[in-house]
Design an enzyme around this catalytic site. Structure first.
Site, mmCIF file in Angstrom:
data_model
loop_
_atom_site.group_PDB
_atom_site.id
_atom_site.type_symbol
_atom_site.label_atom_id
_atom_site.label_comp_id
_atom_site.label_asym_id
_atom_site.label_seq_id
_atom_site.Cartn_x
_atom_site.Cartn_y
_atom_site.Cartn_z
ATOM 1 N N ARG A 15 0.839 -1.197 0.000
ATOM 2 C CA ARG A 15 0.000 0.000 0.000
ATOM 3 C C ARG A 15 0.877 1.252 0.000
ATOM 4 N NH1 ARG A 15 -3.734 -1.305 5.116
ATOM 5 N NH2 ARG A 15 -1.789 -2.331 5.736
ATOM 6 N N LYS A 75 1.527 1.998 7.367
ATOM 7 C CA LYS A 75 1.782 1.213 8.575
ATOM 8 C C LYS A 75 2.720 1.944 9.519
ATOM 9 C CE LYS A 75 0.459 -2.140 9.667
ATOM 10 N NZ LYS A 75 -0.755 -2.328 10.516
ATOM 11 N N TYR A 94 -1.198 4.804 10.527
ATOM 12 C CA TYR A 94 -1.626 3.849 11.551
ATOM 13 C C TYR A 94 -0.458 3.648 12.511
ATOM 14 C CZ TYR A 94 -5.719 2.470 8.783
ATOM 15 O OH TYR A 94 -6.906 2.456 8.101
ATOM 16 N N HIS A 96 -1.052 2.052 16.256
ATOM 17 C CA HIS A 96 -1.312 0.913 17.152
ATOM 18 C C HIS A 96 -0.267 0.854 18.275
ATOM 19 C CE1 HIS A 96 -4.354 -0.485 14.351
ATOM 20 N NE2 HIS A 96 -3.486 -0.437 13.374
ATOM 21 N N GLU A 118 -6.065 5.308 13.473
ATOM 22 C CA GLU A 118 -7.038 4.434 14.131
ATOM 23 C C GLU A 118 -7.689 5.032 15.370
ATOM 24 O OE1 GLU A 118 -3.156 3.453 16.195
ATOM 25 O OE2 GLU A 118 -3.781 3.855 14.137
ATOM 26 N N VAL A 179 -15.270 -5.111 11.354
ATOM 27 C CA VAL A 179 -14.564 -6.309 10.908
ATOM 28 C C VAL A 179 -15.497 -7.514 10.929
ATOM 29 C CG1 VAL A 179 -12.736 -7.973 11.467
ATOM 30 C CG2 VAL A 179 -12.259 -5.530 11.561
ATOM 31 N N LEU A 240 -12.095 -4.859 18.886
ATOM 32 C CA LEU A 240 -11.303 -3.629 18.891
ATOM 33 C C LEU A 240 -11.769 -2.701 19.998
ATOM 34 C CD1 LEU A 240 -9.269 -1.630 17.469
ATOM 35 C CD2 LEU A 240 -11.281 -0.710 16.304
ATOM 36 N N VAL A 267 -7.792 -10.856 13.482
ATOM 37 C CA VAL A 267 -7.639 -9.551 12.843
ATOM 38 C C VAL A 267 -7.132 -8.507 13.839
ATOM 39 C CG1 VAL A 267 -8.832 -7.784 11.484
ATOM 40 C CG2 VAL A 267 -9.463 -10.178 11.228
ATOM 41 N N ASP A 270 -2.747 -6.687 15.365
ATOM 42 C CA ASP A 270 -1.970 -5.444 15.416
ATOM 43 C C ASP A 270 -2.286 -4.621 16.664
ATOM 44 O OD1 ASP A 270 -4.472 -4.627 14.634
ATOM 45 O OD2 ASP A 270 -3.837 -3.746 12.732
#
Length: 375
Positions: A15, A75, A94, A96, A118, A179, A240, A267, A270
């Site tokens: 990406r 990322k 992102y 995390h 996020e 998700v 999440l 999922v 991360d």
């Protein structure tokens, strides 16, 4: 403002943080965009595509990071990128951080501003910059789960939808958010038997209405989770909590009771993972490992497997926020729009998102008190 877009270096991450259309939008507003050579090639965007819209192509990541006022990524930075961190630099990606304390520490020590896609959160609770990737990851979780259920990959040898006279696979989804909902859509479309475990009764009513009774919902508690997990051919972790580590809802004991050759796709990996046996992060090149005779798929950048779709979906929602930051600067941009303020995870050597700070065991600092003259 000078915008920098480096090439992603995470394993099999193709990406890119901006499309040629995004470059055009920045240039039209008087900003300059630096893009690392071939940063977009994995998503089908070549250097010339960017150059035609006014971007400057540079040869190295060091040039991108060194020239930029704001770096846009997809990322979280990896350790080899920490050396580029510096004061007065803004990072938009992102992050995390709850699952990567070393990155949080590096950002704090550098004094730079880090804004996480996020944790930008609407008053409704929606996560506009996470939603499109959650949609992709949810759908991909079923696609890859179906693949690894094949005997060739070590799975049980089950076709997700079965055939006439042969029952379909049992797909258990832990979490009924974006998700989970997208995973359910795919699993139902492939003919599977779907059970979704969710803690909110309102959300369960919504899911029951949306799917018109074609899925079963269960209240999330250890008893129901244990019973559902034991029956699963494919188990999908889809939990999440914005900014915080994912809760470990599926224990190792539960996993040990699963059928040989069943598959887990977490999922939430991360954010630390919602399944206790997901104790490592895997990559697209080596996506699974086996524990208790169960295949574990723990890839942290699932949408990276479909980079063209993912890049377009992501940049559809990130561009407006990035333009706001470039046009107004941090202080005015977050003063004008509270959801963007919630995206600021670090500023001036401090953690400025409460859930991130609590997950890391670090002091929490209110961003308004650190930027009083600009708020």
């Amino acid at each position: 403002m000078l915008i920098g877009v480096p090439k992603e270096i995470k394993s099999n991450e193709n990406r890119v943080a901006i499309t040629p259309a995004g470059v055009a939008a920045f240039v039209q507003r008087g900003h300059q965009v630096y893009i690392e050579h071939q940063a977009g090639s994995g998503s089908g965007f070549e250097d010339e595509d960017y150059r035609q819209e006014g971007a400057v192509i540079v040869q190295t990541a060091a040039e991108v990071w060194g020239r930029a006022d704001m770096v846009m990524k997809v990322k979280e930075p990896l350790p080899e990128e920490y050396g580029y961190f510096r004061e007065n630099l803004m990072l938009f990606t992102y992050l995390h951080l709850a699952a990567v304390p070393a990155l949080a520490d590096a950002l704090v020590r550098s004094g730079m501003t880090a804004i996480a896609y996020e944790t930008i959160q609407l008053p409704s609770g929606g996560l506009p910059l996470l939603t499109p990737m959650s949609e992709v990851a949810g759908r991909m979780s079923v696609q890859v789960g179906a693949q690894f259920l094949e005997t060739f990959y070590g799975g049980r040898g089950i076709l997700l939808g079965g055939v006439p006279g042969v029952p379909p696979a049992d797909v258990i989804i832990i979490g009924g958010g974006i998700v989970g909902t997208n995973a359910a859509k795919m699993a139902l479309g492939m003919g599977a038997n779907v059970v979704m475990v969710e803690k909110s009764t309102d959300r369960m009513r919504y899911l029951d209405d949306v799917f018109q009774g074609r899925i079963r919902t269960l209240m999330s508690n250890p008893y129901n989770i244990a019973n559902a997990v034991q029956k699963a051919d494919l188990l999908i972790g889809a939990v999440l909590i914005p900014g915080a580590k994912a809760p470990r809802l599926v224990t190792e004991e539960m996993v040990s009771q699963m059928k040989k050759g069943s598959v887990i796709v977490d999922v939430a990996v991360d954010q630390g993972g919602s399944i206790e046996t997901v104790d490592r992060v895997t990559t697209h090149s080596e996506p699974v490992y086996v524990k208790h005779d169960v295949l574990h798929y723990a890839v942290a950048n699932i949408p990276g497997a479909v980079p063209r779709t993912s890049t377009l979906a992501l940049t559809n929602v990130t561009l407006a926020f990035a333009l706001d930051l470039a046009d107004k600067g941090l202080g005015k941009a977050i003063a004008d729009y509270h959801p963007l303020k919630l995206g600021v995870n670090t500023y001036a050597g401090k953690i400025t998102h409460q859930a991130v700070a609590e997950s890391l065991g670090a002091p929490y600092h209110v961003i308004d008190q650190l930027l009083p003259m600009q708020m």
